[in-house]
Design an enzyme around this catalytic site. Structure first.
Site, mmCIF file in Angstrom:
data_model
loop_
_atom_site.group_PDB
_atom_site.id
_atom_site.type_symbol
_atom_site.label_atom_id
_atom_site.label_comp_id
_atom_site.label_asym_id
_atom_site.label_seq_id
_atom_site.Cartn_x
_atom_site.Cartn_y
_atom_site.Cartn_z
ATOM 1 N N ARG A 197 43.744 28.333 39.904
ATOM 2 C CA ARG A 197 42.508 28.482 39.130
ATOM 3 C C ARG A 197 42.775 28.114 37.675
ATOM 4 N NH1 ARG A 197 39.673 34.220 39.111
ATOM 5 N NH2 ARG A 197 41.397 34.731 37.719
ATOM 6 N N CYS B 242 38.385 35.291 47.654
ATOM 7 C CA CYS B 242 39.613 35.700 46.966
ATOM 8 C C CYS B 242 39.422 36.970 46.157
ATOM 9 C CB CYS B 242 40.129 34.580 46.061
ATOM 10 S SG CYS B 242 38.978 34.096 44.752
ATOM 11 N N ASN C 176 34.506 40.110 43.350
ATOM 12 C CA ASN C 176 34.501 41.109 42.278
ATOM 13 C C ASN C 176 33.379 40.825 41.288
ATOM 14 O OD1 ASN C 176 36.811 41.821 43.605
ATOM 15 N ND2 ASN C 176 38.206 41.288 41.942
ATOM 16 N N ASP C 177 33.373 39.594 40.738
ATOM 17 C CA ASP C 177 32.332 39.250 39.767
ATOM 18 C C ASP C 177 30.993 39.013 40.439
ATOM 19 O OD1 ASP C 177 33.570 39.521 37.322
ATOM 20 O OD2 ASP C 177 34.400 37.503 37.328
ATOM 21 N N ARG D 176 31.506 46.614 37.034
ATOM 22 C CA ARG D 176 32.475 47.096 38.011
ATOM 23 C C ARG D 176 33.462 48.102 37.413
ATOM 24 N NH1 ARG D 176 35.958 41.522 38.920
ATOM 25 N NH2 ARG D 176 37.161 41.568 36.983
ATOM 26 N N HIS E 275 61.308 48.744 26.682
ATOM 27 C CA HIS E 275 62.513 48.587 27.487
ATOM 28 C C HIS E 275 62.526 49.598 28.627
ATOM 29 C CE1 HIS E 275 64.748 46.500 23.958
ATOM 30 N NE2 HIS E 275 64.226 45.628 24.776
ATOM 31 N N ARG F 292 46.352 32.900 39.409
ATOM 32 C CA ARG F 292 45.648 33.208 38.158
ATOM 33 C C ARG F 292 46.436 32.667 36.971
ATOM 34 N NH1 ARG F 292 46.151 38.047 40.986
ATOM 35 N NH2 ARG F 292 44.257 38.852 41.945
ATOM 36 N N GLU G 277 30.920 32.876 41.803
ATOM 37 C CA GLU G 277 30.922 34.249 41.287
ATOM 38 C C GLU G 277 29.690 34.551 40.446
ATOM 39 O OE1 GLU G 277 34.501 34.656 38.935
ATOM 40 O OE2 GLU G 277 34.387 32.545 38.335
#
Length: 661
Positions: free
Chosen positions: A454, A623, A575-576, A586, A311, A418, A552
């Site tokens: 995606r 992306c 990234n990948d 990474r 919380h 995503r 990727e």
């Protein structure tokens, strides 16, 4: 005299449909309903069971949506009881209100869009960061305010028999005062009713207040009984696998402390006395602690305990207070700290940063603020390079909550939505209708700009309920993404059906992750055709979304010419792609010099993909994080990229760079 009949108890199996399972509010409602019947009622979940008339015991069962439980009743009105209790459990709306809080808690950390990395401030003069759990995004740097209240102890352990009545009355006064103090401070906080009710439902339960009164009746001092019961009940919640329920231990610690303070006549340290903005360092701050504070003077929160689903985290995010919880340092180390820098998005904390580091960090905060103001002129601009090339700048999103932020900066659609965030950190897989509602909402918000959704991209490193992932030595190269989806049509088809239905808006695009072979695309196409036939038979309207793939894997980059004729667009996940091309994890800081999207090998792969795509007449987007890096934007455009998609926080800057390139 017996009538000779042997009466047996009544049992029935029920699949729980209560939205998000039996959490605080639905558990309380369920227990309240159970108390209307004279018969005994038990809920059996796996190998454990609980009294259906105890909300806390029900919560401790950890019952999730779609779990099967057994209702057991024994008594004169058992038939009516089982029928009504089963009806409650079969109604998704029974837990609708609590689901809002639970889902907000478990998803809020994922919904926040990451800012530009702060590599620039981690220079030679800067100490290495301590790494905790990112709980609320943002940056802060300033004076520390160490909030470490002393541990509470009861002045005595036992009482005499003649003192019991007075001790019960003393406990009741302290208990009522503590609960009364919970409500008013939440008046200015979002979801305060939900939070206050969740706290009070636990406090008033037989397992907390009831057990304390029982111990007092047995001759225990009120403060000693409260400390013992609070510690025991909190420990019970801390052992639960479910993160949201586990976070309720923090609530119990907080309530326990407030009651004992009143019983012992002690004054606790308070955040209400803050007279200037400070970074608060604490061990286990509670929601009431923060609720009573002057939040304008809390620059950031750093706690050695707590989670992103507490919380406290919800309240911090609602006020835009950067926060890092679960910092792996002993409380003693917090004492004496005078200066702190905090990155709430990455979960990084620096104690006693050097003057040079503080200057760089503070300058970065100021620069970000000034840049945001100066970049506002690009909000409605559709960027065109000096050579006349139009480049679409879209946003990467993880949840509908980010729509407003993306629209506010003029994002030209969504280049990556995503969907895994809809599946993770919850108690059951989202159904077709829930997914459709979300996809439709996002597409409608950005129409007529394209929205690229995606499909589910999870694996052993990102578990979700309802999917049993095998142990894999390297899950990043394993049964993940489209590979898993093809093998699990029961999971994949509801998503495809939802996408087809949302495609009636005309701007929905579907994108497949982790493609390595053309056969995978064709298999998904067959599933899409199957879903389309089902929808036609059912008389449900649907459209035909454009179909794209993530580039990727090295295999996808090297065979882009074979894949391009099968799809409508490519989107490069840098990234990948970078970590796979460079064989460099990474997440491994020792390989940072290798993990570079601007490495010639990665740039050549991107160039190959763009050439193959344009020969086939399709567009290419990027992306991954490289799309937002100022030094990469020009290179990507030069290689032939048509669209850049990024965090909403980076959109305006990217538009400016494109216009100047």
């Amino acid at each position: 005299m017996s009538d000779g009949k042997v009466r047996s108890m009544l049992e029935t199996a029920v699949v729980v449909k209560v939205s998000e399972g039996l959490h605080a509010r639905p558990a309380t409602q369920f227990a309240k309903l159970a108390k209307e019947f004279s018969c005994s009622l038990q809920v059996l979940h796996g190998s454990t069971s609980a009294d259906a008339k105890s909300a806390v015991k029900l919560m401790l069962l950890g019952i999730r949506e779609h779990d099967q439980i057994v209702l057991r009743a024994d008594g004169a009105d058992e038939s009516d009881a089982v029928e009504r209790m089963a009806r409650f459990l079969s109604s998704p709306e029974a837990g609708a209100q609590s689901a809002t809080l639970a889902q907000a808690a478990v998803c809020a950390a994922d919904e926040a869009a990451p800012p530009v990395p702060l590599a620039a401030v981690d220079g030679p003069d800067g100490p290495p960061p301590l790494i905790g759990v990112p709980a609320s995004e943002g940056l802060a740097c300033g004076d520390a305010y160490v909030y470490l209240p002393e541990p509470l102890q009861a002045k005595r352990q036992s009482i005499e028999p003649h003192e019991i009545d007075a001790e019960q009355a003393r406990f009741n006064r302290a208990f009522d005062d503590a609960l009364a103090a919970l409500d008013p401070p939440f008046d200015t906080i979002g979801d305060h009713d939900e939070i206050a009710e969740a706290l009070m439902s636990v406090a008033r339960s037989d397992e907390f207040a009831g057990e304390i009164r029982t111990r007092i009746a047995a001759g225990r001092d009120a403060a000693a009984a409260t400390l013992e019961v609070g510690a025991s009940l909190a420990a019970s919640f801390e052992t639960i696998d479910d993160e949201y329920l586990r976070s309720r231990a923090d609530d119990i610690h907080g309530i326990t402390r407030q009651v004992v303070l009143r019983l012992t006549g002690q004054q606790d340290a308070s955040l209400a006395g803050l007279t200037k903005p400070c970074v608060v360092l604490a061990s286990d701050l509670t929601a009431p602690d923060l609720a009573r504070a002057n939040v304008a003077n809390i620059a950031a929160l750093v706690c050695t305990r707590g989670s992103a689903t507490s919380h406290l985290a919800i309240i911090a995010r609602s006020h835009g207070i950067p926060a890092v919880f679960g910092l792996p340092v002993p409380d003693a180390r917090l004492r004496g700290v005078q200066q702190v820098a905090v990155d709430g998005t990455l979960g990084h904390v620096w104690f006693e940063p050097t003057s040079a580091f503080q200057e760089q960090f503070t300058a970065r905060i100021g620069e970000a603020r000034a840049h945001r103001t100066a970049l506002d002129v690009y909000r409605d601009v559709e960027p065109v390079t000096r050579a006349g090339r139009r480049i679409r700048i879209a946003a990467n999103l993880g949840a509908p909550a980010e729509i407003d932020a993306a629209r506010a900066v003029g994002a030209m659609g969504v280049g990556l939505f995503r969907t895994e965030l809809l599946f993770m950190n919850r108690r059951a897989l989202p159904g077709e209708q829930e997914q459709y509602d979300i996809y439709h909402r996002v597409a409608q918000a950005f129409a007529p700009h394209p929205v690229v959704i995606r499909t589910l991209d999870v694996g052993g490193d990102k578990p979700v309920p309802g999917i049993a992932f095998p142990h894999e030595d390297n899950p990043f190269l394993g049964w993940r993404g489209v590979r898993m989806c093809i093998d699990r049509p029961d999971v994949f088809k509801p998503q495809l059906r939802a996408l087809l239905r949302a495609a009636t808006l005309g701007n929905v695009h579907a994108m497949l992750p982790m493609i390595a072979d053309v056969s995978e695309i064709r298999c998904v196409k067959a599933l899409i055709a199957e879903c389309a036939q089902e929808l036609t038979t059912e008389g449900i309207a649907f459209g035909e979304p454009k179909l794209g793939i993530m580039i990727e894997t090295p295999a996808a980059a090297l065979t882009a010419d074979l894949l391009a004729p099968e799809v409508d667009f490519f989107s490069i996940g840098t990234n990948d792609l970078t970590q796979y091309v460079m064989a460099a994890d990474r997440a491994n800081p020792h390989l940072a010099s290798l993990y570079r999207s601007n490495h010639p090998a990665v740039l050549r792969a991107i160039g190959m993909v763009c050439e193959a795509a344009h020969r086939a007449g399709i567009e290419v987007a990027v992306c991954g994080e490289a799309a937002a890096q100022p030094d990469m934007i020009g290179r990507l455009i030069g290689l032939g990229v048509d669209e850049l998609s990024m965090s909403p926080a980076c959109v305006l800057r990217a538009k400016k760079i494109v216009c100047e390139w």
